[in-house]
Design a protein around this motif. Structure first.
Motif, PDB file in Angstrom:
ATOM      1  N   CYS A  82     -53.231 -75.491  10.612  1.00 44.39           N
ATOM      2  CA  CYS A  82     -51.986 -74.761  11.890  1.00 44.39           C
ATOM      3  C   CYS A  82     -50.549 -75.467  11.333  1.00 44.39           C
ATOM      4  O   CYS A  82     -50.374 -76.329  11.827  1.00 44.39           O
ATOM      5  CB  CYS A  82     -52.622 -75.641  13.265  1.00 44.39           C
ATOM      6  N   ILE A  83     -49.378 -74.803  10.998  1.00 42.18           N
ATOM      7  CA  ILE A  83     -48.671 -75.056  10.914  1.00 42.18           C
ATOM      8  C   ILE A  83     -47.786 -74.118  11.727  1.00 42.18           C
ATOM      9  O   ILE A  83     -46.321 -74.197  10.411  1.00 42.18           O
ATOM     10  CB  ILE A  83     -48.274 -75.743   8.753  1.00 42.18           C
ATOM     11  N   ASN A  84     -46.884 -74.048  12.656  1.00 42.23           N
ATOM     12  CA  ASN A  84     -46.723 -73.100  12.925  1.00 42.23           C
ATOM     13  C   ASN A  84     -45.116 -73.897  13.036  1.00 42.23           C
ATOM     14  O   ASN A  84     -45.356 -75.134  13.552  1.00 42.23           O
ATOM     15  CB  ASN A  84     -47.729 -72.828  14.452  1.00 42.23           C
ATOM     16  N   LYS A  85     -44.469 -72.860  13.676  1.00 43.30           N
ATOM     17  CA  LYS A  85     -42.558 -73.774  13.532  1.00 43.30           C
ATOM     18  C   LYS A  85     -42.106 -74.271  12.783  1.00 43.30           C
ATOM     19  O   LYS A  85     -42.534 -75.728  13.107  1.00 43.30           O
ATOM     20  CB  LYS A  85     -43.225 -73.775  15.350  1.00 43.30           C
ATOM     21  N   ASN A  86     -42.357 -74.485  11.403  1.00 48.18           N
ATOM     22  CA  ASN A  86     -41.879 -75.084  10.701  1.00 48.18           C
ATOM     23  C   ASN A  86     -40.670 -74.863  10.036  1.00 48.18           C
ATOM     24  O   ASN A  86     -39.900 -73.728  10.524  1.00 48.18           O
ATOM     25  CB  ASN A  86     -43.027 -75.831   8.861  1.00 48.18           C
ATOM     26  N   LYS A  87     -40.504 -75.321   8.319  1.00 44.85           N
ATOM     27  CA  LYS A  87     -38.902 -74.768   7.751  1.00 44.85           C
ATOM     28  C   LYS A  87     -39.028 -73.836   6.542  1.00 44.85           C
ATOM     29  O   LYS A  87     -39.420 -73.767   5.689  1.00 44.85           O
ATOM     30  CB  LYS A  87     -38.312 -75.973   7.304  1.00 44.85           C
ATOM     31  N   ILE A  88     -41.538 -73.385   6.591  1.00 44.05           N
ATOM     32  CA  ILE A  88     -41.925 -72.755   5.118  1.00 44.05           C
ATOM     33  C   ILE A  88     -41.277 -71.469   4.930  1.00 44.05           C
ATOM     34  O   ILE A  88     -41.231 -69.977   5.167  1.00 44.05           O
ATOM     35  CB  ILE A  88     -43.193 -72.137   5.525  1.00 44.05           C
ATOM     36  N   ASP A  89     -40.856 -71.129   3.659  1.00 41.28           N
ATOM     37  CA  ASP A  89     -39.615 -70.212   3.599  1.00 41.28           C
ATOM     38  C   ASP A  89     -40.094 -70.070   2.213  1.00 41.28           C
ATOM     39  O   ASP A  89     -39.470 -68.761   1.990  1.00 41.28           O
ATOM     40  CB  ASP A  89     -38.091 -70.014   3.185  1.00 41.28           C
ATOM     41  N   ASN A  90     -40.580 -69.797   1.536  1.00 41.12           N
ATOM     42  CA  ASN A  90     -41.301 -69.672   0.184  1.00 41.12           C
ATOM     43  C   ASN A  90     -42.900 -69.469   0.291  1.00 41.12           C
ATOM     44  O   ASN A  90     -43.466 -70.317   0.507  1.00 41.12           O
ATOM     45  CB  ASN A  90     -40.928 -70.728  -0.959  1.00 41.12           C
ATOM     46  N   LEU A  91     -43.144 -68.189   0.666  1.00 42.53           N
ATOM     47  CA  LEU A  91     -44.845 -67.588   0.460  1.00 42.53           C
ATOM     48  C   LEU A  91     -45.442 -68.330  -0.465  1.00 42.53           C
ATOM     49  O   LEU A  91     -46.602 -68.695  -0.231  1.00 42.53           O
ATOM     50  CB  LEU A  91     -44.859 -67.096   1.390  1.00 42.53           C
ATOM     51  N   PRO A  92     -45.317 -67.415  -1.726  1.00 44.36           N
ATOM     52  CA  PRO A  92     -45.884 -67.874  -2.342  1.00 44.36           C
ATOM     53  C   PRO A  92     -46.706 -69.304  -3.114  1.00 44.36           C
ATOM     54  O   PRO A  92     -47.305 -69.996  -3.308  1.00 44.36           O
ATOM     55  CB  PRO A  92     -45.285 -67.658  -3.998  1.00 44.36           C
ATOM     56  N   VAL A  93     -45.136 -70.263  -3.923  1.00 43.30           N
ATOM     57  CA  VAL A  93     -45.207 -71.518  -3.375  1.00 43.30           C
ATOM     58  C   VAL A  93     -46.257 -72.429  -2.734  1.00 43.30           C
ATOM     59  O   VAL A  93     -47.096 -72.945  -2.421  1.00 43.30           O
ATOM     60  CB  VAL A  93     -44.379 -72.126  -2.994  1.00 43.30           C
ATOM     61  N   PHE A  94     -46.142 -71.980  -1.120  1.00 46.58           N
ATOM     62  CA  PHE A  94     -47.312 -72.750  -0.279  1.00 46.58           C
ATOM     63  C   PHE A  94     -48.552 -71.803   0.203  1.00 46.58           C
ATOM     64  O   PHE A  94     -49.372 -72.984   0.237  1.00 46.58           O
ATOM     65  CB  PHE A  94     -46.707 -71.848   0.980  1.00 46.58           C
ATOM     66  N   VAL A  95     -48.702 -70.985  -0.295  1.00 41.30           N
ATOM     67  CA  VAL A  95     -50.276 -70.529   0.074  1.00 41.30           C
ATOM     68  C   VAL A  95     -50.413 -70.894  -1.450  1.00 41.30           C
ATOM     69  O   VAL A  95     -52.224 -71.058  -1.324  1.00 41.30           O
ATOM     70  CB  VAL A  95     -50.189 -68.270  -0.070  1.00 41.30           C
ATOM     71  N   GLU A  96     -50.258 -71.228  -2.466  1.00 41.53           N
ATOM     72  CA  GLU A  96     -50.402 -71.184  -3.445  1.00 41.53           C
ATOM     73  C   GLU A  96     -50.909 -73.201  -2.971  1.00 41.53           C
ATOM     74  O   GLU A  96     -51.847 -73.604  -3.650  1.00 41.53           O
ATOM     75  CB  GLU A  96     -49.948 -71.672  -4.971  1.00 41.53           C
ATOM     76  N   GLU A  97     -50.634 -74.097  -2.911  1.00 41.19           N
ATOM     77  CA  GLU A  97     -50.776 -75.389  -2.388  1.00 41.19           C
ATOM     78  C   GLU A  97     -51.942 -75.087  -1.623  1.00 41.19           C
ATOM     79  O   GLU A  97     -52.812 -76.294  -1.874  1.00 41.19           O
ATOM     80  CB  GLU A  97     -49.473 -75.703  -1.386  1.00 41.19           C
ATOM     81  N   ILE A  98     -52.006 -73.978  -0.458  1.00 40.84           N
ATOM     82  CA  ILE A  98     -53.169 -74.224   0.278  1.00 40.84           C
ATOM     83  C   ILE A  98     -54.165 -73.845   0.116  1.00 40.84           C
ATOM     84  O   ILE A  98     -55.568 -74.490  -0.099  1.00 40.84           O
ATOM     85  CB  ILE A  98     -52.516 -73.522   1.358  1.00 40.84           C
ATOM     86  N   ARG A  99     -54.239 -72.664  -1.022  1.00 39.81           N
ATOM     87  CA  ARG A  99     -55.242 -72.357  -1.531  1.00 39.81           C
ATOM     88  C   ARG A  99     -55.531 -73.811  -2.922  1.00 39.81           C
ATOM     89  O   ARG A  99     -57.141 -73.757  -3.190  1.00 39.81           O
ATOM     90  CB  ARG A  99     -55.125 -71.216  -2.704  1.00 39.81           C
ATOM     91  N   GLN A 100     -55.223 -74.439  -3.725  1.00 39.96           N
ATOM     92  CA  GLN A 100     -55.137 -75.399  -4.148  1.00 39.96           C
ATOM     93  C   GLN A 100     -56.074 -76.400  -3.993  1.00 39.96           C
ATOM     94  O   GLN A 100     -57.384 -77.104  -3.988  1.00 39.96           O
ATOM     95  CB  GLN A 100     -54.625 -75.686  -5.523  1.00 39.96           C
ATOM     96  N   LYS A 101     -55.766 -77.014  -2.433  1.00 44.04           N
ATOM     97  CA  LYS A 101     -56.164 -78.210  -1.651  1.00 44.04           C
ATOM     98  C   LYS A 101     -56.988 -78.262  -0.706  1.00 44.04           C
ATOM     99  O   LYS A 101     -57.641 -79.086  -0.749  1.00 44.04           O
ATOM    100  CB  LYS A 101     -54.421 -78.848  -1.049  1.00 44.04           C
ATOM    101  N   PHE A 102     -57.493 -76.628  -0.160  1.00 48.97           N
ATOM    102  CA  PHE A 102     -58.063 -76.362   0.284  1.00 48.97           C
ATOM    103  C   PHE A 102     -59.119 -75.750   0.321  1.00 48.97           C
ATOM    104  O   PHE A 102     -58.976 -74.305   0.821  1.00 48.97           O
ATOM    105  CB  PHE A 102     -57.660 -75.946   2.414  1.00 48.97           C
ATOM    106  N   PRO A 103     -59.535 -75.698  -0.560  1.00 46.76           N
ATOM    107  CA  PRO A 103     -60.395 -74.549  -0.824  1.00 46.76           C
ATOM    108  C   PRO A 103     -61.430 -74.391   0.358  1.00 46.76           C
ATOM    109  O   PRO A 103     -62.335 -72.647  -0.465  1.00 46.76           O
ATOM    110  CB  PRO A 103     -61.952 -75.310  -2.451  1.00 46.76           C
ATOM    111  N   ASN A 104     -61.793 -74.630   1.304  1.00 46.42           N
ATOM    112  CA  ASN A 104     -62.798 -74.113   1.782  1.00 46.42           C
ATOM    113  C   ASN A 104     -62.341 -73.607   3.726  1.00 46.42           C
ATOM    114  O   ASN A 104     -63.155 -73.192   3.991  1.00 46.42           O
ATOM    115  CB  ASN A 104     -64.066 -75.009   2.375  1.00 46.42           C
ATOM    116  N   ILE A 105     -61.042 -72.981   3.322  1.00 49.98           N
ATOM    117  CA  ILE A 105     -60.389 -72.787   4.576  1.00 49.98           C
ATOM    118  C   ILE A 105     -61.216 -71.265   4.980  1.00 49.98           C
ATOM    119  O   ILE A 105     -60.487 -70.773   4.020  1.00 49.98           O
ATOM    120  CB  ILE A 105     -58.813 -73.058   3.856  1.00 49.98           C
ATOM    121  N   LYS A 106     -60.735 -71.777   6.832  1.00 42.33           N
ATOM    122  CA  LYS A 106     -60.757 -70.589   7.289  1.00 42.33           C
ATOM    123  C   LYS A 106     -59.586 -69.662   8.099  1.00 42.33           C
ATOM    124  O   LYS A 106     -59.853 -68.759   8.511  1.00 42.33           O
ATOM    125  CB  LYS A 106     -62.376 -70.552   7.819  1.00 42.33           C
TER     126      LYS A 106
END
Length: 188
Positions: A82-106
Motif C-alpha cells: 500500500c503506497i497511497n497518497k505519495n508522489k508517484i507520477d511515472n506509472l511505467p517506472v514504478f510498476v516495473e520496480e514493483i513487478r521486478q522486486k515483488f514477484p508474488n504481489i497480489k
C-alpha cells in the motif's frame, strides 16, 4: 508503536527515517510493517533493511513522500503493498520496480497518486480504466488493484490492449531482422 509477533506499526509518528533497530528486533516474525503517514522519502530509505525481513508479506507506506523512482530490494515474500497518497507520477517506472522486486504481489494500492488517475484526483473514467489495464497487464498475478478486485474480463482486455503495443514492436524487430538477413545473403 503497536507490536505483536507479526505486526509492527510506526504510523503517524512524523518519522524522517525508518526505525531500523526496532524493526530488526522483530525481523524473524514480522509479517506486516506499517510506516504510513510519516515524513519518509528517498534519502532515508533503507532497502537493505527490508531485505532482511524474510517473512514480511505486507508493506504499508501510505502518506509519505515516495516517488516513482523508489527502489525496493527483491522480496518474494511480499503479497501486498500500500503506497497511497505519495508522489508517484511515472506509472511505467514504478510498476516495473514493483513487478521486478515483488514477484508474488497480489494486492497493490496506490490511490491518490498522480500516476493512478481517478475521479477523486481529477482523472477521467477513461484514464482510470487505462491505468488499471496497464497495471494488470504488467503484473498478471494481481488480484486487487487499489480497492477493487481484478476481474477476469479486465485481464483479458489488458492483455488485448497491451499485447498490440508489444506485438507491433515485435513486428518491427522481425522486419529489421529479415532485412538484415536478406542483406547478409546478398553480400555472400
Amino acid at each position: 508503536m503497536a507490536t505483536g509477533s507479526q505486526r509492527l506499526s510506526f504510523a503517524y509518528q512524523d518519522l524522517s527515517e525508518i526505525p531500523a533497530e526496532a524493526i530488526l528486533t522483530a525481523r524473524d516474525s514480522l509479517e506486516v510493517l506499517d510506516l504510513s503517514y510519516n515524513l519518509l522519502d528517498h534519502p532515508y530509505w533503507n532497502p537493505a533493511l527490508l531485505a532482511q525481513l524474510e517473512k514480511l508479506s505486507t508493506l504499508i507506506l501510505d502518506g509519505n513522500n515516495y516517488t516513482s523512482h523508489v527502489k525496493f530490494p527483491y522480496m518474494p515474500s511480499i503479497a501486498a503493498v500500500c503506497i497511497n497518497k505519495n508522489k508517484i507520477d511515472n506509472l511505467p517506472v514504478f510498476v516495473e520496480e514493483i513487478r521486478q522486486k515483488f514477484p508474488n504481489i497480489k494486492i497493490l494500492s496506490m490511490m491518490n497518486n498522480e500516476a493512478a488517475p481517478s475521479y477523486f484526483n481529477g482523472g477521467s473514467l477513461m484514464q482510470y480504466k487505462d491505468y488499471r489495464q496497464y497495471v494488470i497487464s504488467q503484473i498478471p498475478g494481481l488480484e486487487i488493484l487499489d480497492d477493487t478486485e481484478v476481474l477476469e474480463k479486465e485481464r483479458v482486455q489488458a492483455r488485448r490492449t497491451y499485447r498490440i503495443q508489444q506485438s507491433s514492436r515485435k513486428t518491427k524487430v522481425d522486419s529489421v531482422m529479415k532485412k538484415l538477413a536478406h542483406m547478409h545473403k546478398k553480400s555472400l
